[in-house]
Structures are given as C-alpha cells and as structure tokens.
Write a protein that holds these residues in place. Sequence first.
Motif, PDB file in Angstrom:
ATOM      1  N   TRP A  12       0.837  -1.252  -0.071  1.00 10.93           N
ATOM      2  CA  TRP A  12      -0.657   0.142  -0.083  1.00 10.93           C
ATOM      3  C   TRP A  12       0.783   1.341  -0.074  1.00 10.93           C
ATOM      4  N   SER A  13       1.502   1.822  -1.120  1.00 12.10           N
ATOM      5  CA  SER A  13       1.412   3.055  -0.636  1.00 12.10           C
ATOM      6  C   SER A  13       0.827   4.337  -1.845  1.00 12.10           C
ATOM      7  N   SER A  14       1.820   5.521  -2.405  1.00 11.79           N
ATOM      8  CA  SER A  14       0.887   6.811  -2.911  1.00 11.79           C
ATOM      9  C   SER A  14       0.411   5.583  -4.380  1.00 11.79           C
ATOM     10  N   LEU A  15       1.682   5.516  -4.919  1.00 13.98           N
ATOM     11  CA  LEU A  15       1.136   5.037  -6.398  1.00 13.98           C
ATOM     12  C   LEU A  15       0.238   3.929  -6.240  1.00 13.98           C
ATOM     13  N   THR A  16      -0.200   3.430  -5.214  1.00 14.05           N
ATOM     14  CA  THR A  16      -1.797   2.295  -4.873  1.00 14.05           C
ATOM     15  C   THR A  16      -2.884   3.120  -4.834  1.00 14.05           C
ATOM     16  N   ILE A  17      -2.632   4.174  -3.815  1.00 12.15           N
ATOM     17  CA  ILE A  17      -3.544   5.050  -3.789  1.00 12.15           C
ATOM     18  C   ILE A  17      -3.748   5.726  -5.734  1.00 12.15           C
ATOM     19  N   ALA A  18      -3.095   6.727  -5.678  1.00 13.22           N
ATOM     20  CA  ALA A  18      -3.111   6.894  -7.202  1.00 13.22           C
ATOM     21  C   ALA A  18      -3.633   5.824  -8.487  1.00 13.22           C
ATOM     22  N   SER A  19      -3.472   4.966  -7.858  1.00 15.21           N
ATOM     23  CA  SER A  19      -4.375   3.697  -8.726  1.00 15.21           C
ATOM     24  C   SER A  19      -5.715   4.041  -8.977  1.00 15.21           C
ATOM     25  N   ILE A  20      -6.177   3.585  -7.590  1.00 14.60           N
ATOM     26  CA  ILE A  20      -7.368   3.302  -7.545  1.00 14.60           C
ATOM     27  C   ILE A  20      -7.841   5.004  -7.335  1.00 14.60           C
ATOM     28  N   CYS A  21      -7.409   6.406  -7.563  1.00 12.96           N
ATOM     29  CA  CYS A  21      -8.010   7.455  -7.968  1.00 12.96           C
ATOM     30  C   CYS A  21      -8.339   7.520 -10.023  1.00 12.96           C
ATOM     31  N   LEU A  22      -7.469   7.052  -9.802  1.00  7.77           N
ATOM     32  CA  LEU A  22      -7.587   6.817 -11.713  1.00  7.77           C
ATOM     33  C   LEU A  22      -8.248   6.332 -12.255  1.00  7.77           C
ATOM     34  N   VAL A  23      -8.478   5.167 -11.067  1.00  8.66           N
ATOM     35  CA  VAL A  23      -9.800   4.266 -12.072  1.00  8.66           C
ATOM     36  C   VAL A  23     -11.083   4.718 -11.158  1.00  8.66           C
ATOM     37  N   LEU A  24     -11.366   5.510 -10.563  1.00  5.49           N
ATOM     38  CA  LEU A  24     -12.324   6.543 -10.019  1.00  5.49           C
ATOM     39  C   LEU A  24     -13.138   7.609 -11.080  1.00  5.49           C
ATOM     40  N   CYS A  25     -11.499   7.863 -11.513  1.00 11.12           N
ATOM     41  CA  CYS A  25     -12.173   9.117 -12.544  1.00 11.12           C
ATOM     42  C   CYS A  25     -12.427   8.980 -14.036  1.00 11.12           C
ATOM     43  N   GLN A  26     -11.649   7.396 -14.375  1.00  9.31           N
ATOM     44  CA  GLN A  26     -12.213   6.570 -15.440  1.00  9.31           C
ATOM     45  C   GLN A  26     -13.320   6.432 -15.044  1.00  9.31           C
ATOM     46  N   VAL A  27     -14.215   5.433 -14.607  1.00  8.62           N
ATOM     47  CA  VAL A  27     -15.783   5.513 -13.940  1.00  8.62           C
ATOM     48  C   VAL A  27     -16.901   6.549 -14.005  1.00  8.62           C
ATOM     49  N   PHE A  28     -15.923   7.675 -13.808  1.00  5.20           N
ATOM     50  CA  PHE A  28     -16.865   9.051 -13.835  1.00  5.20           C
ATOM     51  C   PHE A  28     -17.011   9.446 -14.505  1.00  5.20           C
ATOM     52  N   ALA A  29     -15.870   9.696 -15.819  1.00  7.47           N
ATOM     53  CA  ALA A  29     -15.525  10.265 -16.697  1.00  7.47           C
ATOM     54  C   ALA A  29     -16.364   9.254 -17.918  1.00  7.47           C
ATOM     55  N   ILE A  30     -16.721   8.091 -17.029  1.00 10.27           N
ATOM     56  CA  ILE A  30     -17.496   7.088 -18.772  1.00 10.27           C
ATOM     57  C   ILE A  30     -19.266   7.682 -17.632  1.00 10.27           C
ATOM     58  N   VAL A  31     -19.247   7.702 -17.012  1.00 14.06           N
ATOM     59  CA  VAL A  31     -20.878   8.079 -15.656  1.00 14.06           C
ATOM     60  C   VAL A  31     -21.240   9.412 -16.665  1.00 14.06           C
ATOM     61  N   ILE A  32     -20.615  10.263 -16.506  1.00 10.57           N
ATOM     62  CA  ILE A  32     -20.903  12.204 -17.156  1.00 10.57           C
ATOM     63  C   ILE A  32     -21.308  12.316 -18.775  1.00 10.57           C
ATOM     64  N   LEU A  33     -21.130  11.137 -19.348  1.00 10.47           N
ATOM     65  CA  LEU A  33     -21.107  10.876 -20.660  1.00 10.47           C
ATOM     66  C   LEU A  33     -21.795  11.911 -21.396  1.00 10.47           C
ATOM     67  N   GLN A  34     -22.981  10.847 -21.508  1.00 12.42           N
ATOM     68  CA  GLN A  34     -23.883  11.163 -22.102  1.00 12.42           C
ATOM     69  C   GLN A  34     -24.793  12.155 -20.643  1.00 12.42           C
ATOM     70  N   PRO A  35     -25.517  11.977 -19.777  1.00 12.27           N
ATOM     71  CA  PRO A  35     -25.667  13.123 -19.043  1.00 12.27           C
ATOM     72  C   PRO A  35     -25.109  14.539 -19.110  1.00 12.27           C
ATOM     73  N   TRP A  36     -24.038  14.645 -19.571  1.00 11.42           N
ATOM     74  CA  TRP A  36     -23.288  15.915 -19.486  1.00 11.42           C
ATOM     75  C   TRP A  36     -23.054  16.556 -21.008  1.00 11.42           C
ATOM     76  N   ILE A 112     -20.025   0.100 -13.930  1.00 16.71           N
ATOM     77  CA  ILE A 112     -20.119   0.603 -15.617  1.00 16.71           C
ATOM     78  C   ILE A 112     -21.483  -0.443 -15.823  1.00 16.71           C
ATOM     79  N   HIS A 113     -21.382  -1.899 -16.011  1.00 20.50           N
ATOM     80  CA  HIS A 113     -21.810  -2.535 -16.567  1.00 20.50           C
ATOM     81  C   HIS A 113     -23.824  -1.936 -15.900  1.00 20.50           C
TER      82      HIS A 113
END
Length: 219
Positions: A12-36, A112-113
């Motif tokens: 568990w390091s800062s890069l592990t946290i960064a990878s989790i944040c990146l996954v959350l960001c890509q899910v968020f980006a997909i979620v808002i594609l159509q509504p926005w 996403i599914h």
Amino acid sequence: MNRTILEVKIFWSSLTIASICLVLCQVFAIVILQPWHFVTSIQLIHVQIIYEYTFPLVVVFLMSPLFAVEIGKETSGWFMSLPYRSSLFFVVRWLLGLCMVGILFLGSILVIHLWVIPLPLLSFSIHVLPPALWLGHLALLISLIGRSYVAGLGAALFYWVVESLTNGAITKKFSLFSSNVSSDPNFISNRTLFMLSGFVAIILALMLFCRRHFYSGRA
C-alpha cells in the motif's frame, strides 16, 4: 495473518492510491459522458477507448513499485542476505499486485455494467487487459533491472506517451490501442503478442529477482 498484513502494508503506497483514484476518475468520466452531453448516446466503443487509454496506467502504478522496498539501495544488501525462498516471495507479492488489478478492473466495470451500459466481459477484457498487463509487467521488469521503481515507471510512461502521440507509428505491432490495429486478424495477433510478451517479462523478472547477488553486490 501477520505476514499477510505486513505484505499489504508494504504494497500500500502512494502509487496504489493513485491507481485507485485513476480508476475512480475513469468511471466518473464514463458516467457523465451522456448526462453532460459529451456524446448523444453512450456506446461500448466509448467505454472501451477510455479503458484502453487509462487502465494501462493503473497497472503500471501498481506493478512498478511492487518490490521497491526489497531492491532499494539502502535495504537490498540486507534483504537479499536473509534466508527465504526468492521464487516463493516473488510469486506471493506478484499475486498480491495481480489481485489488486483484478479487483479494480472487475469492480469498476461492474459499476459501469449496472449503472451505465451492459458490457460483454470476455471481449471487453481482451481489448483492455493484454496491453495493460504487458505494460505493467514491462514496468516491473525495468524496475528490477534499474533497482528503482522510478525506472520502470518512467519507461512505461514514456512508452504510453509515445504510443498516444504517434498512434502506433513507432510501436507498430506493439500498439497498445485497438484503434491502431487495421483488421481483426491483426487485432488477434496483437493481443496474443501482448500476452506472450507479458509472460516473458514476468519470467525474466522472476529470474532476475532470484539472482540475489545482482542486488546484494551493488548495495
């Protein structure tokens, strides 16, 4: 149990946290594609493109620092002198990283599914996972060779940036993105090449890690 907790703490390091944040960001980006109104109607190809571009970075962030503590110049001499089975230690830590990759991948596409659009697990995984795992294992191998996770991280990010800017003009058969593959046969051979290359990279990484004098002799 204590050994498992220790492994998780080291992992568990800062890069592990960064990878989790990146996954959350890509899910968020997909979620808002159509509504926005970025797209009129979200399609599988939109999700696939986002994952093909971002998930390799997630795997790189997880894999490159996998043995950062053990091969660091300050600790490698001492660590490599300890009586332990190098191959078993390597496999346990590698499986821990691979499990984290699986959790982030399956967890995010499940969201996403259920929330955005149905995803065909097998075909979607074939598009996303082989290049991501290849890049992650390449980063791990170079980290071991360079005795620093910075070396692996830097090499993998350089590969990813070059690939993104040139649209596969330089990497050719090792193009990470399916948009650069011209036909179905080429796509299948491309993904097969990634799977084989990733396997070779992890075997080489294991062999190098088992050569303790490479680290202890240069501490």
